[in-house]
Write an enzyme that holds these catalytic residues in place. Structure first.
Site, PDB file in Angstrom:
ATOM      1  N   LYS A 173     -14.016  -0.303  -0.250  1.00 16.40           N
ATOM      2  CA  LYS A 173     -13.406  -0.135  -1.376  1.00 16.40           C
ATOM      3  C   LYS A 173     -11.756  -0.592  -1.480  1.00 16.40           C
ATOM      4  O   LYS A 173     -11.369  -1.000  -2.317  1.00 16.40           O
ATOM      5  CB  LYS A 173     -13.559   1.346  -2.132  1.00 16.40           C
ATOM      6  CG  LYS A 173     -14.980   1.351  -2.229  1.00 16.40           C
ATOM      7  CD  LYS A 173     -15.221   2.860  -3.098  1.00 16.40           C
ATOM      8  CE  LYS A 173     -15.084   3.910  -2.017  1.00 16.40           C
ATOM      9  NZ  LYS A 173     -16.423   3.995  -0.942  1.00 16.40           N
ATOM     10  N   LYS A 233      -1.666   6.504   6.661  1.00 17.32           N
ATOM     11  CA  LYS A 233      -1.162   6.754   5.500  1.00 17.32           C
ATOM     12  C   LYS A 233       0.427   6.924   5.823  1.00 17.32           C
ATOM     13  O   LYS A 233       1.189   6.366   4.807  1.00 17.32           O
ATOM     14  CB  LYS A 233      -1.573   8.026   4.772  1.00 17.32           C
ATOM     15  CG  LYS A 233      -1.433   7.818   3.182  1.00 17.32           C
ATOM     16  CD  LYS A 233      -2.458   8.725   2.447  1.00 17.32           C
ATOM     17  CE  LYS A 233      -2.057   8.600   0.950  1.00 17.32           C
ATOM     18  NZ  LYS A 233      -3.236   9.566   0.157  1.00 17.32           N
ATOM     19  N   LYS A 241     -13.789  -6.750   6.567  1.00 21.06           N
ATOM     20  CA  LYS A 241     -14.725  -5.731   6.325  1.00 21.06           C
ATOM     21  C   LYS A 241     -14.955  -5.414   4.997  1.00 21.06           C
ATOM     22  O   LYS A 241     -14.114  -5.164   4.172  1.00 21.06           O
ATOM     23  CB  LYS A 241     -14.204  -4.366   7.342  1.00 21.06           C
ATOM     24  CG  LYS A 241     -15.121  -3.213   7.347  1.00 21.06           C
ATOM     25  CD  LYS A 241     -14.104  -1.920   7.864  1.00 21.06           C
ATOM     26  CE  LYS A 241     -15.300  -0.672   7.593  1.00 21.06           C
ATOM     27  NZ  LYS A 241     -14.606   0.298   7.700  1.00 21.06           N
TER      28      LYS A 241
HETATM   29  P1  ADP Z   1     -15.022   2.475   1.902  1.00 17.82           P
HETATM   30  O1  ADP Z   1     -14.253   1.874   3.082  1.00 17.82           O
HETATM   31  O2  ADP Z   1     -15.392   1.504   0.950  1.00 17.82           O
HETATM   32  O3  ADP Z   1     -13.954   3.536   1.488  1.00 17.82           O
HETATM   33  P2  ADP Z   1     -16.004   5.021   3.175  1.00 17.82           P
HETATM   34  O4  ADP Z   1     -14.834   5.102   4.190  1.00 17.82           O
HETATM   35  O5  ADP Z   1     -16.385   5.991   2.032  1.00 17.82           O
HETATM   36  O6  ADP Z   1     -16.148   3.392   2.554  1.00 17.82           O
HETATM   37  O7  ADP Z   1     -17.355   4.765   4.227  1.00 17.82           O
HETATM   38  C1  ADP Z   1     -18.527   5.775   3.880  1.00 17.82           C
HETATM   39  C2  ADP Z   1     -19.433   5.477   5.268  1.00 17.82           C
HETATM   40  O8  ADP Z   1     -19.559   3.940   5.260  1.00 17.82           O
HETATM   41  C3  ADP Z   1     -18.446   5.704   6.525  1.00 17.82           C
HETATM   42  O9  ADP Z   1     -19.325   6.579   7.506  1.00 17.82           O
HETATM   43  C4  ADP Z   1     -18.257   4.236   7.090  1.00 17.82           C
HETATM   44  O10 ADP Z   1     -18.220   4.016   8.338  1.00 17.82           O
HETATM   45  C5  ADP Z   1     -19.251   3.379   6.320  1.00 17.82           C
HETATM   46  N1  ADP Z   1     -18.903   2.117   6.042  1.00 17.82           N
HETATM   47  C6  ADP Z   1     -18.137   1.664   5.122  1.00 17.82           C
HETATM   48  N2  ADP Z   1     -17.751   0.494   5.146  1.00 17.82           N
HETATM   49  C7  ADP Z   1     -18.569   0.132   6.007  1.00 17.82           C
HETATM   50  C8  ADP Z   1     -18.702  -1.427   6.569  1.00 17.82           C
HETATM   51  N3  ADP Z   1     -18.039  -2.523   5.908  1.00 17.82           N
HETATM   52  N4  ADP Z   1     -19.536  -1.522   7.756  1.00 17.82           N
HETATM   53  C9  ADP Z   1     -19.975  -0.390   8.100  1.00 17.82           C
HETATM   54  N5  ADP Z   1     -20.046   0.647   7.766  1.00 17.82           N
HETATM   55  C10 ADP Z   1     -19.303   1.171   6.586  1.00 17.82           C
END
Ligand code: ADP
Ligand code: TRP
Length: 321
Positions: free
Chosen positions: A192, A110, A189
């Site tokens: 969100k 950030k 990847k």
């Molecule tokens: P985002 O990237 O959508 O904000 P989060 O950071 O809230 O997702 O992720 C919550 C959990 O899901 C974490 O433990 C993260 O490692 C897993 N996760 C999120 N996106 C992926 C992905 N594309 N592949 C594997 N694991 C993921």
């Protein structure tokens, strides 16, 4: 073995969350003790609208229950319902070197982007350490991106133990390597923050449309293709049984197919995979009282454990006799 993990209610769960995190939780829920919480205090660092935060938290609970979290084995609760954790966070904070937090990626990224960071984001890993240490967790199933935070937890627990005597259990991360990176609709990847997510409980019609719109390469149909480098195939293989996956891979290698058919197969495979969970979610949605009871019950079990650990830590550092 005591298992614990938390997931942030920052939006509706997507396929990446499921294969990268939630599935691992569920695989471990029958260990001796398991704790799963909705990390709403962590989400407060980014979600600043009260109705959104509350609704996301309820949705997260519904999703986890629908996906198979069984409250008769696992303790499910809201992070903020266990104030003992925030108190433990302070005890840990007093021994946290600033340099350690400056190296943590969420804050570092950030800052590198020139965005404003607050103390909540900066100290986020300490709260996470408190989350884990409060329940004497041995194993923490998490996505790859969270491993650094488990290392921080071990560092903080180790130095507290060193200074005040054995107090905390040192946890270990359990990372699911094979689906470390679920690709999103655009092949990056799934996240969100890239706006490329496919939500687990999206309306099936909308989901189909979304899948049919996914971008693909423009090579001629007849060309042979490498399945392993294609995001549609990678997604399909998460859902499909071995036999269908191999058939699909063989079709890629032969060439002479259209991506439209792959997309249809992907949509179907995903619908089958989450079919039962969808039904369970609808039943739960119709019974909000039951969901609140499950969370309330989880919070009292969690508070009991966290209260014991906090007491132990308070005695260790001279806050209590
Ligand atoms: P985002 O990237 O959508 O904000 P989060 O950071 O809230 O997702 O992720 C919550 C959990 O899901 C974490 O433990 C993260 O490692 C897993 N996760 C999120 N996106 C992926 C992905 N594309 N592949 C594997 N694991 C993921
Ligand atoms: N930081 C984690 C994430 O974004 C969520 C989380 C908070 C967590 N506290 C935790 C995960 C404790 C495991 C253990 O995914």
């Amino acid at each position: 073995m005591r298992v614990l993990s938390g997931i942030q209610p920052t939006g509706r769960f997507h396929w990446g969350n499921y294969f990268g995190a939630i599935q691992q939780y569920l695989d471990l829920q029958r260990e001796d003790e398991s704790y799963y919480f909705i990390a709403n205090l962590h989400a407060l660092t980014t979600v600043r609208e009260k109705d959104v935060l509350w609704q996301n938290s309820v949705d997260a609970a519904l999703d986890l229950l629908a996906l198979g979290l069984d409250p008769s084995h696992a303790t499910l609760f809201l992070q903020s319902d266990v104030p003992e954790v925030s108190e433990l966070c302070w005890l840990l904070m007093t021994g946290t070197p600033l340099g350690l937090l400056e190296r943590c990626h969420a804050y570092k990224e950030k800052k590198a982007k020139g965005l404003k960071a607050d103390a909540g984001l900066f100290t986020y890993p300490v709260l996470m350490a408190a989350d884990i240490l409060a329940y004497d967790a041995d194993i923490v199933p998490v996505g790859e991106d969270q491993v650094q935070h488990i290392e921080v937890t071990r560092d903080l627990a180790g130095s507290f133990n060193h200074q005040f005597g054995e107090t905390f259990v040192l946890p270990k991360a359990k990372v699911l390597e094979s689906s470390a990176k679920v690709p999103g609709a655009d092949g990056q990847k799934m996240s969100k923050s890239y706006g490329n997510t496919i939500e687990i409980f999206e309306d099936t019609k909308k989901q189909r449309k979304q899948i049919m719109r996914m971008p693909t390469d423009s090579r001629p149909m007849e060309d042979a293709k490498d399945p392993d480098t294609d995001h549609l195939y990678q997604l399909f293989s998460l859902f499909a049984p071995d036999e269908e996956r191999e058939e699909m891979a063989a079709m890629y290698r032969r060439g002479g197919f259209g991506y439209g058919d792959v997309k249809k197969s992907l949509a179907e495979a995903a619908e089958n995979f989450f079919g039962e969970a969808r039904e369970r979610r609808q039943e739960l949605e119709a019974n909000p009282k039951k969901v609140m009871e499950i969370l309330g019950d989880g919070a009292s079990r969690a508070r009991k454990k966290a209260g014991d650990v906090l007491h132990r830590a308070q005695q260790a550092c001279g806050l209590k006799r």
